[in-house]
Each structure stands twice: as C-alpha cells, then as structure tokens.
Enzyme design. Structure first.
Site, PDB file in Angstrom:
ATOM      1  CB  ALA A 123      -0.923   0.141   0.968  1.00  0.00           C
ATOM      2  CB  SER A 124       4.508   2.174  -0.177  1.00  0.00           C
ATOM      3  OG  SER A 124       5.089   1.293  -1.325  1.00  0.00           O
ATOM      4  NE  ARG A 125       5.836   0.408  -5.401  1.00  0.00           N
ATOM      5  CZ  ARG A 125       6.102  -0.286  -6.582  1.00  0.00           C
ATOM      6  NH1 ARG A 125       5.743   0.283  -7.724  1.00  0.00           N
ATOM      7  NH2 ARG A 125       6.837  -1.574  -6.481  1.00  0.00           N
ATOM      8  CB  VAL A 151       2.609 -11.109   1.234  1.00  0.00           C
ATOM      9  CG1 VAL A 151       2.225  -9.825   1.568  1.00  0.00           C
ATOM     10  CG2 VAL A 151       3.147 -10.981  -0.282  1.00  0.00           C
ATOM     11  CG  ASN A 191      -2.779  -3.662  -3.680  1.00  0.00           C
ATOM     12  OD1 ASN A 191      -3.317  -3.345  -4.971  1.00  0.00           O
ATOM     13  ND2 ASN A 191      -1.504  -3.316  -3.527  1.00  0.00           N
ATOM     14  CE1 TYR A 247       0.078  -9.494 -12.529  1.00  0.00           C
ATOM     15  CE2 TYR A 247      -1.698  -9.603 -14.094  1.00  0.00           C
ATOM     16  CZ  TYR A 247      -1.130  -9.294 -12.966  1.00  0.00           C
ATOM     17  OH  TYR A 247      -1.670  -7.861 -12.287  1.00  0.00           O
ATOM     18  CB  ALA A 283      -1.051 -19.260 -13.518  1.00  0.00           C
ATOM     19  CE  LYS A 331      -2.765 -10.327  -9.965  1.00  0.00           C
ATOM     20  NZ  LYS A 331      -2.602  -9.723  -8.611  1.00  0.00           N
ATOM     21  CB  ILE A 366      -5.174   0.255 -13.042  1.00  0.00           C
ATOM     22  CG1 ILE A 366      -6.327  -0.746 -12.936  1.00  0.00           C
ATOM     23  CG2 ILE A 366      -5.390   1.699 -12.081  1.00  0.00           C
ATOM     24  CD1 ILE A 366      -7.470   0.055 -13.582  1.00  0.00           C
TER      25      ILE A 366
END
Ligand code: NAP
Length: 255
Positions: A16-18, A72, A98, A163, A165, A167, A196
């Site tokens: 969540a830093s960016r 994580v 996230n 990526y 797989a 998600k 995004i």
C-alpha cells in the site's frame, strides 16, 4: 460526496505504499476506516518513507494509521504483521490482498524463478494473508477479504502465463474460501482490474501500451481510484450479501 460507511472498521492493505494499494488505503480512510499500510524492505527496495507518507495522509483525514513491513511470501512475517495490526486496532475487519508483481515472458523463455516469484507473491502471498486473518474473523463472525486479481485471469494475455495463473488462482482461492466461511459472516471477493495507470502499466513498452489503450472500449486507462471505489463498496455493509464474486473494473475491456 464519500459516505463514511466504514466508520469504526479497520483494514490491512498489502503493498500500500504506492499504486492501487495506496489509493485503496486512502479511499478506505475516507470512508472512516483505520488502516494498516503494508510495505516491503529488503535488499532491493525500502518503501518505508512512501508508506509513512500514506500514513500521514490517512491521519490527516482523522483516522488511525500504521505502517507494517512484511514480505507476503513469508508466512511468519505475515502472521507477525497481522498480530501487530490486531494489537494496535483491537481487531481487523478488512483484508485487501493487493501486493502483486509481474515477470513477463512467453512460456518458451519463462525462467522457473520468474514463475515461482509471481506465484509466490501474488497467489501464495494472498493465501498467507488470508490464513493469518481467518481465525480472528471466524471468532468475531465478521470480516471482509478482498483480493486484487486481474482481467488477465479471465481473458489470458501473451507473455503472462505466470501472472495469469497466479491471478486465476486468486479467483479459485476466493470462491472456495467464500464457501468455507459464508456462515461465519465473512465475505470473500475478488476484483479484476483492467489496465490501470500505475508504475506496473507504465513499465510497458510505449507501443504495446498504445495498442492496449486502443483496445479498451472506454478508450483510456483506469485510475487507481476506480479500483479503490470498488474495494470500498465490497468492504461496506451494503455489500453484505455479495460473496465469491469477481468484480470486473476494466472500461469494457473484457465482458
Ligand atoms: P505496483 O504499483 O507495481 O505496486 C505493487 C505493490 O505490491 C507495491 O506496493 C509493492 O510493494 C507490493 N509488493 C510487491 N511484492 C511484495 C511482497 N513480496 N510483499 C508485499 N508487498 C509486495 O502495482 P499496481 O499496479 O498498484 O498493482 C496492485 C495490484 O493490482 C497487483 O496485485 C496487480 O497485479 C494488480 N493489478 C494491476 C493492474 C494494473 O493495470 N496496474 C491490473 C490488474 C491487476 P513495494 O512498493 O514495497 O515493492
């Protein structure tokens, strides 16, 4: 006007830093939530200062904020992080998975370490965080787990087998966990963003990015705030009867 429908709640947002994670932290705080901002510090990066800046923005909105360092991929570090958040806020109502990375390459050239690292952060990281919060949410018979998947899980994308797989795995995790905890007052949902406007997308070659934008029915990239608004909704009491859902936020890219 933003409704303060998350008053009295607390949330942990990984990465969540960016980027999208930062927008989620600020949006949940705007909704009245106290937020824990996760970041990583290792040999390659240290986003402590950026995470502190996000925390200050949250505090300026009159909410409590804390920054928590944890990779994580490390279950022990994740468990310590979750306990620190519960100790500080008294409880944890909302987990937002996230944190995510890309290591793009066609399968022919894909190095095993790039397969392992993408699955490790995106999928196993989401498992670690869900595993670490689930007991306390079950005990309190309430909670929200929201994971950021991707349009790529639904449509596929050249150069993103790892990526995609990871998600798609998040979507499988979401639906199975949603069934396991539905009677405990916990909802588990995923959001599938399209393209995004963050560093992840700005790292694409310019020509590929232009082609991508040309293929989006709405004709533009999404903003991190578009994803944050969807998270705020799924985290709210209004979304109490929505679980096991994958919410696309993609400008019409994949329907
Ligand atoms: P970003 O700007 O690259 O940010 C990624 C975040 O993940 C950073 O905060 C990063 O932390 C964190 N992170 C990476 N590895 C981590 C680890 N091992 N432990 C904890 N945190 C870690 O990406 P973004 O565009 O905001 O993406 C956020 C999420 O949305 C990701 O899951 C991504 O896959 C997903 N998504 C993005 C798009 C898009 O178009 N941007 C589309 C679909 C889905 P550090 O800064 O500390 O490294």
């Amino acid at each position: 006007m933003i409704e303060r429908s998350l008053e009295g709640k607390s949330a942990l947002i990984t990465g969540a830093s960016r980027g999208i994670g930062k927008a989620i932290a600020l949006r949940l705080a705007e909704g009245g939530c106290d937020v824990a901002i996760n970041y990583v510090a290792d040999a390659n990066r240290d986003n402590a200062a950026e995470a502190e800046d996000v925390a200050r923005e949250v505090e300026a909105m009159g909410r409590q904020a804390m920054t928590v360092e944890a990779d994580v991929t490390n279950l022990e570090a994740v468990e310590t992080m979750v306990q620190a958040v519960i100790d500080r806020f008294g409880a944890l109502d909302i987990l937002v998975n996230n944190a995510g990375i890309t290591r793009d390459s066609t399968l022919k050239r894909l190095a095993k370490e790039d397969w392992d690292s993408v699955i490790g952060v995106n999928l196993t990281g989401s498992f670690h965080c869900a595993r670490a919060v689930i007991d306390s949410m079950r005990e309190r018979r309430s909670g929200r787990i929201i994971s950021i998947a991707s349009v790529v899980a639904l449509s596929g994308n050249i150069g993103q087998t790892n990526y995609g797989a990871s998600k798609a795995g998040i979507i499988g995790l979401t639906k199975s966990l949603a069934r396991e905890v539905a009677r405990r007052g916990i909802t588990v949902n995923a959001i599938a963003p399209g393209f995004i406007d963050t560093e992840m997308v700005r790292a694409m070659p310019e020509e590929a990015l232009e082609q991508t934008i040309a293929g989006i029915p709405m004709g533009c990239l999404g903003q991190p705030e578009d994803i944050a608004a969807a998270v705020a909704f799924l985290a709210s009491d209004e979304a109490r009867y929505i679980t096991g859902h994958v919410l696309s936020v993609n400008g019409g890219l994949y329907m």
